[in-house]
Structures are given as structure tokens and as C-alpha cells.
Design an enzyme around this catalytic site. Sequence first.
Site, PDB file in Angstrom:
ATOM      1  N   GLY A 143      37.793  34.822  47.592  1.00  0.00           N
ATOM      2  CA  GLY A 143      36.413  34.821  47.125  1.00  0.00           C
ATOM      3  C   GLY A 143      36.092  36.152  46.466  1.00  0.00           C
ATOM      4  O   GLY A 143      36.961  36.797  45.877  1.00  0.00           O
ATOM      5  N   GLU A 144      34.822  36.566  46.571  1.00  0.00           N
ATOM      6  CA  GLU A 144      34.346  37.838  46.012  1.00  0.00           C
ATOM      7  C   GLU A 144      34.397  37.889  44.490  1.00  0.00           C
ATOM      8  O   GLU A 144      34.132  38.931  43.903  1.00  0.00           O
ATOM      9  CB  GLU A 144      35.149  39.036  46.563  1.00  0.00           C
ATOM     10  CG  GLU A 144      35.131  39.202  48.056  1.00  0.00           C
ATOM     11  CD  GLU A 144      35.952  40.409  48.521  1.00  0.00           C
ATOM     12  OE1 GLU A 144      36.445  41.182  47.663  1.00  0.00           O
ATOM     13  OE2 GLU A 144      36.094  40.591  49.739  1.00  0.00           O
ATOM     14  N   GLY A 145      34.787  36.814  43.839  1.00  0.00           N
ATOM     15  CA  GLY A 145      35.001  36.862  42.396  1.00  0.00           C
ATOM     16  C   GLY A 145      36.330  37.473  42.021  1.00  0.00           C
ATOM     17  O   GLY A 145      36.551  37.834  40.862  1.00  0.00           O
TER      18      GLY A 145
END
Length: 340
Positions: A306-308
Site C-alpha cells: 500500500g502507501e502508493g
Amino acid sequence: MSLSETALPFDDIRNLVKSMPGPDEEALQKVRERDSQLTKPAGSLGRLEEIAEWLAAWSGNAPPKVTRPMVAIFASAHGVADEGVSAFPSAVNKQMVENFAAGGAAINQLCRVNDIGLKVFDLAVDMPTPSITREDAMDEANCAATMAYGMEALAGGIDLVCLGEMGIGNTTVAAAVFHALFGGEASDWIGRGTGVDDDGLSRKRDAVEKAVARLNGESDPLEILRKVGGREIAAMAGLIIAARLQRVPVIVDGFVTTAAAAVVHVMNPSGLDHCLFAHVSAEHAHGRVLERLGKDALFDFGMRLGEGSGAALAAGVVKAACEMHSGMATFADAGVSGKS
């Protein structure tokens, strides 16, 4: 960009989705014409050439350019996390927001190496939404307001936005959104997320089943979003819509960010044409979702952070495609003989 105050807040969202513009055909044609004159065999850069065309078509710039890319991380908290569906406690939400601010997360390093801006949007990580197994995550007004908040994330002249998220329990929430949108069984859409064991995976399946059962067959994507989604998913859906209206290309990250994209897709099957999908998540259902959306991810690195993080890596590829198209000499410029 703001939404008007109406008796039915979702009507504003629906009207925006209906008014989405198409690609800039003139910019697209200019890129194709220039590409045919560059010092390389036609098609030799494969998908990089397609990315240059995509960037021009949805930004309106020919040659395409990326001067202010940004990763936007939306952080939220979910009541369903208290039901043992994650390997990590909800306290991690606030701790990770602080880690982002301190520059200590994976995404900080990826943004630094690729020269990408980073903004983190705290969607009340101290106030989790109700557990979707028992209650709706949001009412219509709050969901629409959260989508509007996501729309505002584009302020400041951003010309390429990478979607990111963080929220313990949000792979459960995303799985519930996919299950409600696309049917099948709960087990089709769940995965191990942050690394739950077999018992945790079973609890996750049960939670998704209970959440979707509450919907009683509801098919409206916005109603599904507000009832079994989360604030970060709502905000990202709003950002996707606003980006289309403002001609800002979008890079979608992984499993959870794709849940936001799926909501927009069900509302308008062409509503994701300005989006590039970065990678295939290690969450096994992500590939199935991409097939549903008709999208091919750039790469599969077995990532599930996640987190980009995947979107930031993909942004480096987009920037490279842009620079190659814009900076490469034509046959005439370089005095190189063209194809005989």
C-alpha cells in the site's frame, strides 16, 4: 471543486461522473506524429510509447510533460479491524501517519528517489468508522463530503497524481466492496493483507460475508461505498473523478486503491480511461479485479504494502516515457536515415 448542498448529496457525484470529458484527440495525434519521426524503429519502445500517448491524451499536453507529480496517501481507521481481521492493531494507523511525516516509511524513499511530492491526508485515524459487519461505515452526507475532500487533494497545480492509502483492516473493507460490486463468494475477494494467519483469514471471510449480507442485494456503487467502504476509499474515488474533470492523469496503486477505482468504473465504464494501473498486488483477488476493469498493470513485483508504493514506482516509468518522447531527436534533427 466543491459539491452543492442538496437533499441528495450523491446526486452531485453522479452528475460529475456524467460530465467527465474524453481524451484530447489533438494532443494525442501530435504525439503519434512526433513518435513516427523519432530516431527509433516504430513501436520499438513498446508500452513506453503507449504511456506517452496516454499522458498526452489525458493531460492535453503535446509533447507530454510531468513537472509536479504527487503521491496522495489517505489514511483512515476501520472498526472492523477490532474483529481480528488484521495482523496489526489499529494503533498502527496513527503511528504510520507520524512515520510518513518523519520520512521513515517506504513511500518516503520511493518519492525521494523518483523526485515525487508526497501529501498525507489524515481522515480521522483516531475515529474509526463503525464495523461494517454491523453498521454502515458512513451516511450519504458524510460519504459525499469525504469524496469532496478527496477532490480537493489536487490543489496546487499537480499534473500527475498517484493514489495511496493506509488503514489497518482496509483490505477487508476493499474485499467487501469488490464482493458487493462483482458478486461471487467472499472467499473470492479476501487475502492475507498484512499477513494474517489461517484463523485471521477465516475471520476476514466471515466479516466480508456479514457486511455484504447487510446490503440485501444493493447494487448502487455509491451506496455500496458508503455502507461497506471506508473514508480513504471514498476520498480516492473523489480524487479520481476530480482528476478526470481537471485533466490530471492518475496512477492507481494496488488492491485497496483499486476498490475506489472500481466504484467509479461501475458508475461509468469509461471513467477510468485517464488512470494507469501500476501493479498487480500480491493479494490474489487483485488480478481478478483488474480483469473485471479491463486493465493491464505495468508490473507484478509481488507487492502488497500500500502507501502508493507501486504507484510511485510506476510514476518513474511514466516520467521516463515522457522524457524519451520529448527529448529524443527526430531523424531530421539528428541527420539519421529513416526507414527505407
